[in-house]
Scaffold this motif. Structure first.
Motif, PDB file in Angstrom:
ATOM      1  N   GLY B  18       2.770   0.900   0.816  1.00  0.00           N
ATOM      2  CA  GLY B  18       3.071   1.523  -0.370  1.00  0.00           C
ATOM      3  C   GLY B  18       1.713   1.823  -1.249  1.00  0.00           C
ATOM      4  N   LEU B  19       0.588   1.578  -0.650  1.00  0.00           N
ATOM      5  CA  LEU B  19      -0.492   2.180  -0.962  1.00  0.00           C
ATOM      6  C   LEU B  19      -1.038   3.536  -0.481  1.00  0.00           C
ATOM      7  N   ARG B  20      -1.347   4.497  -1.188  1.00  0.00           N
ATOM      8  CA  ARG B  20      -1.371   6.023  -0.680  1.00  0.00           C
ATOM      9  C   ARG B  20      -3.158   5.694   0.127  1.00  0.00           C
ATOM     10  N   PRO B  21      -3.098   6.389   1.196  1.00  0.00           N
ATOM     11  CA  PRO B  21      -4.463   6.674   1.558  1.00  0.00           C
ATOM     12  C   PRO B  21      -5.468   7.360   0.636  1.00  0.00           C
ATOM     13  N   VAL B  22      -6.551   7.076   0.573  1.00  0.00           N
ATOM     14  CA  VAL B  22      -7.641   7.600  -0.520  1.00  0.00           C
ATOM     15  C   VAL B  22      -8.458   8.652   0.448  1.00  0.00           C
ATOM     16  N   VAL B  27     -11.092   7.903  -6.050  1.00  0.00           N
ATOM     17  CA  VAL B  27     -11.299   6.618  -6.500  1.00  0.00           C
ATOM     18  C   VAL B  27     -10.524   5.662  -5.613  1.00  0.00           C
ATOM     19  N   VAL B  28     -11.217   4.603  -5.055  1.00  0.00           N
ATOM     20  CA  VAL B  28     -10.362   3.593  -4.201  1.00  0.00           C
ATOM     21  C   VAL B  28      -9.934   2.295  -5.199  1.00  0.00           C
ATOM     22  N   LEU B  29     -10.900   1.882  -5.863  1.00  0.00           N
ATOM     23  CA  LEU B  29     -10.688   0.706  -6.987  1.00  0.00           C
ATOM     24  C   LEU B  29     -11.173   0.886  -7.927  1.00  0.00           C
ATOM     25  N   ALA B  30     -10.541   0.641  -9.112  1.00  0.00           N
ATOM     26  CA  ALA B  30     -10.862   0.784 -10.611  1.00  0.00           C
ATOM     27  C   ALA B  30     -10.619  -0.345 -11.380  1.00  0.00           C
ATOM     28  N   GLY B  83      -6.514  -5.416 -19.717  1.00  0.00           N
ATOM     29  CA  GLY B  83      -6.796  -4.353 -18.901  1.00  0.00           C
ATOM     30  C   GLY B  83      -6.184  -4.286 -17.589  1.00  0.00           C
ATOM     31  N   ASP B  84      -6.365  -3.346 -16.785  1.00  0.00           N
ATOM     32  CA  ASP B  84      -5.584  -3.034 -15.415  1.00  0.00           C
ATOM     33  C   ASP B  84      -6.879  -3.074 -14.114  1.00  0.00           C
ATOM     34  N   VAL B  85      -6.392  -3.728 -13.105  1.00  0.00           N
ATOM     35  CA  VAL B  85      -7.390  -3.257 -11.717  1.00  0.00           C
ATOM     36  C   VAL B  85      -6.289  -2.460 -11.117  1.00  0.00           C
ATOM     37  N   VAL B  86      -7.019  -1.197 -10.629  1.00  0.00           N
ATOM     38  CA  VAL B  86      -6.114  -0.240  -9.928  1.00  0.00           C
ATOM     39  C   VAL B  86      -6.609  -0.184  -8.592  1.00  0.00           C
ATOM     40  N   LEU B  87      -6.006  -0.358  -7.621  1.00  0.00           N
ATOM     41  CA  LEU B  87      -6.260  -0.079  -6.136  1.00  0.00           C
ATOM     42  C   LEU B  87      -5.419   0.976  -5.394  1.00  0.00           C
ATOM     43  N   ALA B  88      -6.329   2.209  -5.113  1.00  0.00           N
ATOM     44  CA  ALA B  88      -5.714   3.236  -4.442  1.00  0.00           C
ATOM     45  C   ALA B  88      -4.324   3.772  -5.471  1.00  0.00           C
ATOM     46  N   ARG B  90      -2.398   2.359  -7.582  1.00  0.00           N
ATOM     47  CA  ARG B  90      -1.727   1.261  -7.764  1.00  0.00           C
ATOM     48  C   ARG B  90      -2.135  -0.179  -8.531  1.00  0.00           C
ATOM     49  N   ILE B  91      -1.476  -0.502  -9.888  1.00  0.00           N
ATOM     50  CA  ILE B  91      -2.075  -1.688 -10.498  1.00  0.00           C
ATOM     51  C   ILE B  91      -1.668  -2.826  -9.585  1.00  0.00           C
ATOM     52  N   ILE B  92      -2.813  -3.622  -9.498  1.00  0.00           N
ATOM     53  CA  ILE B  92      -2.647  -5.025  -8.544  1.00  0.00           C
ATOM     54  C   ILE B  92      -2.910  -6.093  -9.323  1.00  0.00           C
ATOM     55  N   HIS B  93      -2.236  -7.093  -8.756  1.00  0.00           N
ATOM     56  CA  HIS B  93      -2.593  -8.362  -9.427  1.00  0.00           C
ATOM     57  C   HIS B  93      -2.742  -9.614  -8.465  1.00  0.00           C
TER      58      HIS B  93
END
Lengths: 327, 520, 354
Positions: B18-22, B27-30, B83-88, B90-93
């Protein structure tokens, strides 16, 4: 290869093997009788229950704990088997099976208390020691013979060795237990987790090792092995006595330490424990052969060996773990 | 290095579905507007942060800036409040560090979290050993381990215990374990704090390889030289807020230090004026070439009677180390300490105390208080230790000393018999200060004397320090607060990267002067 | 213990000010309460328990018996308390008792030394044993359990070596008086033990040694930075434990007029540890309470005596002790206390709403 064999991990084991060979060699030079395989067979038989118990203790110490209840467990199991066969008509094997299950459960219960309430293992297993000894007394106060054709057959069973010696059923069970212990310790994930937990508990948890479950299982395993030691002891002596095996927990710990297992946990070998148990047997035999020395020398010599190995370990870990702690 | 191992690829496919390649440079992590509150503290205030694939990104800030909080929020150790943490994309928790690792965010800490007694191979493969039915296939395990290390250019005997290797190798093994799964982001939290130069080079070579392979690396360090040596971008946090993200090549060192410490108006009124007592006093304590390998480079330092010398520098520059070396709490391997011209043995705290030294440590929980003992007992402890066991301080005298200190320092406690462990941090600090004051040393070393103390207590302690100077005591104060140093110090030794780089005195003791010295 | 809040409630409802409320809140409350409860239970089981009569010029009765038998245990326990205060443990006290008993018996039998010289020699032996333990712990850095295990294993062998493997009996009017005699209606051994405990309490609390012991046990790193010679203090604690065990060994040997290397002081280390824990000290070190440890030792002895007089088979003794250890440990463990507090808090909260 040479260098890696004498690494920090194997040095104590190498010293143990050396001590064992030296003692046995000395015996062979001093006494004709020692050159016979009869002595070897007797060593394996007489120390079978101790070595089996010490295997369980090895797992506990490897995981960074200690189990003081094993001696009482041996007595308790003996009394239990005697009463089950005499008063309830159990076949000795069935009684042994019940004893093994109860032993494992009790060990696991102690492990759970240690783990769940974060109490030092020595005091919980100390309570276990009281409890099991008391239970043994409660079931039966006197010495009870275990008379059953199976037990007679067990005691009479022997496989001849080259020379005059022979392997008894006790010795065979013990050797099988050693083999089983080695497989569990070195070739299963559970075994490796035991080493990991003993090496560094916090890191092990961070690396995903189920620390709590491993702890409980380690004490259950010790309960199992000490119960097995009790079964062998009962079958071998064909009797039970609630005051049996007083102080065996100390002999077992000594076997583990002399066998090269680090008391702080994380480093050690089941095979080393086997040799450590044999060393104690050899010392006893040597003192018996000598005739002029008295039996208490066994305790003093074992105490001295224990001291030597503990100090050696201490110096080793200083140079070895020191690197990490200095960081 | 470029292609991941089959095992790693497999893990990647399984776990990061489900994660797209970067693409490199994407940006890989935000972190987007991430906030985190603790009781009474806003640790992160709407912080934005972006890590690109294929970059090494320095995360900098002083104590309490929010670096570790940000890392812990992104790795699931803490739950974020906003706020959000976004990996590739997608928002992750992530709920815990293990989940973050499964998603591809791995962290390696300064304290190597591996097991020293197990072999290198097992440390790499623990809980992911090859084999079936709970059994371990040792041959494959060692082969896999060798392959993992070979990709990092490390060729060692994987069957030897990890603890027998240097910290640098242990660090590399930890990194190898961290990236063995489908790592996209690697967080290195002060990995170089205890490494030699050669070991650092080895680590940096591996980091460059990983960057080339497209990994995003967050690098937390206190060594400014290293920041300029290896990082591509720098993000600075201060007091839980984002100060900015900069290209490393375009940010001057002095600007960086200003960003980290903040620009504040010079408040000249706080400057302490040396009492005009005529001729300069002779050296009370002089330190000559005192140091220890891997800990602190040899340094010289003088403190005169009635003088307050400050130890300034960024976090990790060696302030605490210097203080401990002088007091004998760390053993020096070179140099000497002289008191009033005569060499004294300060190889242990006990000996240093006999020479008239005192030391308030930074970490009061671990090195300061004895929590079960009462306020009174904690206060008289050092004095009693100096008097010896056979000359007990009479109870009435103990009480008098304790009450006097409780009053003088304003220690908030119902009575002197309360266990110190039950007091607040600031009051614990005051108790330790009191412990040394009652033992009246000639020379007092204070490491972060005002940390965790409220504003009022802060002013009290500053006043007290000045008073002690006026009474002729020599003081050495290590502090991360430049304002505090500027306000109280007659002279300042400036440290950087475990080295003394400058000494300022008189009118040169200004905030700007110290910052310049740090950034030179 | 965890009864802090509940005891405060009691004090509030009873409305008793001053002394009583202070006692309810003090740490002596639980150990003393437990001792009283066990004594009451004993009295309930055997109605004559509290009866004390004078027979042949000395006091006689179950209570006297408790104190009489509890004296050696209390002595060893007090020494153990000091060691536990430094965050240590001494498993070798039983073996030290055996060694000291053996030395005393052999010296009395084979030499013409006066009892005072012999006692001095025996105390010296005990101190030496303690010194050995202390050096292993403080200077070689070996964990206390393991360090004292060595002497625990070898000690009985040494004792047997001294007695040549036999039970050595001796005759000495002095030691017979010490072991079984009475002075002013009270057993001499009790008076000796009491004097020793008082002396120790004075040594620890009238000098700074007690403070140093607690400081080292509470935070060894901080103690070192405050200038305390932590290693010396640790050695001191083990020497004290050795001395206490030596005196207990003297009493035990004097009582049976002989030395039994195999059984003298057997399992006494466990009773001693249990006494300390019942006295409210944590096994994690940092505090020791001499008086409460004595209360703990008396509690254990009352338990033992109670089982004896109740007519229950003595083998229940071990099980009851095991249960007692477990209960005390669980009550002490921070985790279970937190759990309990949460439960009780909910309970009380609920009541208030009703």
């Amino acid at each position: 290869m040479f260098k890696s064999f004498f690494s920090e991990r194997t040095l104590p084991l190498a010293a143990t093997i050396l001590v064992c060979l030296a003692l046995y060699g000395w015996g062979m030079i001093q006494y004709r009788g020692f050159r016979d395989t009869l002595v070897l067979g007797n060593l394996l038989t007489d120390n079978a229950f101790l070595i089996i118990t010490a295997i369980g203790m090895t797992f506990v110490i490897l995981a960074g704990g200690i189990d003081l209840s094993v001696g009482s467990m041996i007595a308790f199991v003996g009394v239990l088997i005697a009463v089950l066969t005499r008063d309830f008509g159990f076949h000795p094997l069935a009684a042994a099976f019940v004893a093994l299950v109860i032993g494992s459960l009790l060990g696991g219960a102690m492990g759970w208390l240690i783990q769940a309430f974060d109490i030092q293992p020595f005091i919980i297993t100390l309570a276990g020691m009281f409890f099991l000894r008391g239970m043994a007394f409660l079931i039966n106060l006197d010495s009870v013979p275990i008379s059953h054709p199976f037990v007679d057959a067990f005691a009479a069973f022997r496989i001849p060795l080259p020379g005059k010696g022979w392997l008894s059923a006790s010795a065979l069970v013990m050797l099988a237990a050693v083999a089983g212990g080695i497989v569990i310790a070195h070739f299963t994930r559970f075994g490796r987790n035991v080493y990991a937990v003993g090496g560094d508990r916090a890191s092990a948890a961070l690396m995903g090792v189920p620390v709590g479950r491993t702890t409980v299982r380690v004490y259950a395993l010790s309960g199992f092995f000490s119960a097995l030691g009790g079964v062998i002891y009962a079958f071998y002596t064909a009797s039970s006595y609630p005051l049996a095996a007083v102080g065996v927990e100390l002999d077992a710990i000594a076997a583990v330490v002399i066998g090269g297992t680090l008391l702080a946990g994380g480093i050690g070998f089941i095979a080393g424990t086997f040799i450590g148990g044999l060393i104690q047997g050899i010392i006893q035999t040597l003192i018996a052969f000598d005739g002029s020395l008295n039996s208490w020398w066994t305790k003093i010599v074992i105490g001295g060996l224990l001291f030597t190995f503990i100090v050696m370990q201490r110096l080793l870990t200083r140079s070895f773990v020191g690197l990490r702690k200095a960081a | 290095m470029a292609e991941p191992s089959p095992a790693a690829l497999q893990g990647g496919l399984l776990l990061s579905g489900g994660l797209r390649p970067v693409q490199p440079g994407g940006v890989v992590l935000a972190a987007r507007g991430v906030s985190k509150n603790f009781p009474a503290v806003r640790a992160l205030v709407a912080v934005d942060f972006e890590l690109k694939a294929g970059e090494i990104h320095a995360l900098l800030g002083e104590n309490g800036a929010g670096k570790s909080t940000l890392i812990k929020v992104m790795t699931g150790v803490y739950e974020r409040d906003g706020g959000d943490v976004v990996l590739a994309g997608r928002i992750i928790h992530p709920a815990h560090a293990g989940e973050a690792q499964a998603l591809g965010i791995s962290t390696v800490y300064q304290e190597v979290n591996l097991i020293p007694t197990l072999s290198v191979a097992e440390n790499l493969m623990l809980e992911r050993q090859p084999g079936r039915f709970g059994f371990v296939n040792w041959r494959r395990l060692r082969a896999d381990a060798r392959q993992m290390l070979a990709r990092m250019g490390l060729d060692i005997d994987v069957s030897r215990p990890l603890g027998g290797f240097s910290v640098a190798v242990q660090q590399l093994v930890a990194i190898a374990r961290a990236i063995a799964l489908n790592a996209r982001v690697l967080i290195l939290d002060e990995p170089t704090a205890s490494l030699d130069r050669e070991e650092i080079d080895l680590l940096f070579a591996v980091m460059r390889d990983l960057r080339a392979a497209g990994l995003g690396i967050i690098f937390v360090t206190h060594f400014l030289d290293q920041v300029y040596e290896i990082t591509d971008r720098i993000t600075v946090l201060r007091n839980g807020q984002l100060i900015g993200t900069y290209e490393t090549a375009e940010l001057s060192q002095i600007d960086l230090v200003h960003h980290m410490l903040g620009r504040q108006l010079e408040s000249a009124s706080h400057r302490r004026k040396r009492p005009a007592t005529g001729a300069p006093a002779a050296d009370l304590v002089s330190v000559r070439g005192l140091g220890r390998r891997r800990l602190m480079e040899p340094l010289d330092l003088e403190v005169r009677a009635g003088e307050l010398v400050g130890l300034a520098g960024l976090l990790g520059s060696g302030r605490t180390e210097t203080a401990k070396l002088i007091f004998g709490a760390e053993n020096a391997d070179c140099g000497e300490v002289r008191v009033a011209g005569a060499a004294v043995d300060t190889s242990s705290p006990r000996r240093a105390i006999r020479a008239g030294f005192g030391f308030c440590p930074e970490d009061r929980k671990v090195e300061g208080i004895v929590p079960e003992l009462s306020v009174r007992e904690n206060i008289i402890l050092a004095l009693q230790a100096r008097q010896g066991w056979h000359r007990p301080i009479p109870r009435a005298e103990q009480q008098r000393l304790a009450d006097q200190m409780i009053e003088a320092l304003g220690i908030a406690t119902p009575d002197s018999e309360k266990p110190v462990g039950q007091l607040s941090g600031g009051n614990q600090q005051k108790c330790i200060l009191a412990r040394w004051l009652v033992s009246s040393p000639r020379f007092l070393i204070l490491d972060e004397p005002t940390r965790g103390i409220d504003v009022g207590g802060h002013a009290d302690i500053i006043t007290l320090l000045r008073q002690l100077c006026d009474e002729g005591m020599g003081l050495l104060v290590a502090s991360s607060e430049l304002e505090e140093i500027v306000a109280v110090a007659d002279r300042v030794a400036v440290l950087r990267d475990r080295r003394k780089v400058a000494e300022l005195s008189g009118e040169a003791v200004t905030r700007a002067g110290i910052i310049e010295a740090i950034a030179q | 213990m965890n009864g802090l809040s509940s005891s405060r409630n009691k004090a509030a409802t009873a409305g008793e000010p001053g002394l009583v409320a202070g006692f309810l809140r003090s740490r002596a409350f639980w150990p003393v309460l437990v001792l009283l409860l066990i004594l009451m239970a004993n009295a309930f089981i055997s109605p004559g328990f509290f009866e004390v009569t004078i027979v042949d010029g000395h006091l006689f009765g179950s209570l006297v018996d408790v104190v009489h038998r509890g004296a050696p245990t209390a002595l060893v326990a007090v020494g153990m308390a000091v060691v536990i205060g430094t965050r240590g443990i001494d498993l070798s006290v039983g073996a030290i008792i055996a060694i000291c008993g053996a030395v005393m018996a052999v010296l009395t039998r084979d030499t013409g030394f006066s009892p005072a010289v012999i006692m001095l020699a025996v105390m010296g032996t005990g101190a030496l044993c303690g010194l050995w333990n202390g050096v292993l712990v403080a200077f070689l850095g070996i964990q206390p359990i393991i360090a004292t295990l060595i002497l625990m294993v070898a000690g009985r062998g040494i004792a047997q070596m001294i007695t040549d493997g036999q039970i050595v009996t001796f005759h000495s009017a002095f030691f017979e008086a010490l072991g079984a005699g009475h002075f002013a209606y009270i057993p001499v051994r009790v008076e000796v033990a009491l004097a020793a405990v008082l002396l120790l309490a004075l040594l620890l609390r009238r000098t700074a040694l007690g403070l140093f012991v607690e400081a080292v046990g509470g935070n060894a790193a901080a103690s070192r930075l405050a200038g305390i010679e932590a290693r010396g203090i640790t050695v001191f604690a083990y020497v004290i434990s050795g001395l206490c065990a030596a005196l207990a060994g003297i009493i035990i040997a004097a009582d049976i007029r002989g030395a039994d290397a195999n059984n003298a002081g057997l399992w006494l280390e466990l009773d001693a540890i249990l006494s300390v824990v019942i006295g409210g000290a944590s096994l994690m070190g940092g505090r020791f309470y001499i008086g409460l440890t004595v209360i703990g030792a008396l509690t254990i002895q009352s338990l033992t005596t109670g089982i004896l007089v109740s007519g229950l088979p003595p083998q229940y003794n071990l099980i009851v002790k095991a249960a007692a250890v477990l209960v005390v440990l669980l009550l002490q463990a921070p985790r279970s206390r937190a759990l309990l507090r949460a439960r009780l808090g909910g309970l009380f909260g609920g009541k208030r709403h009703v």
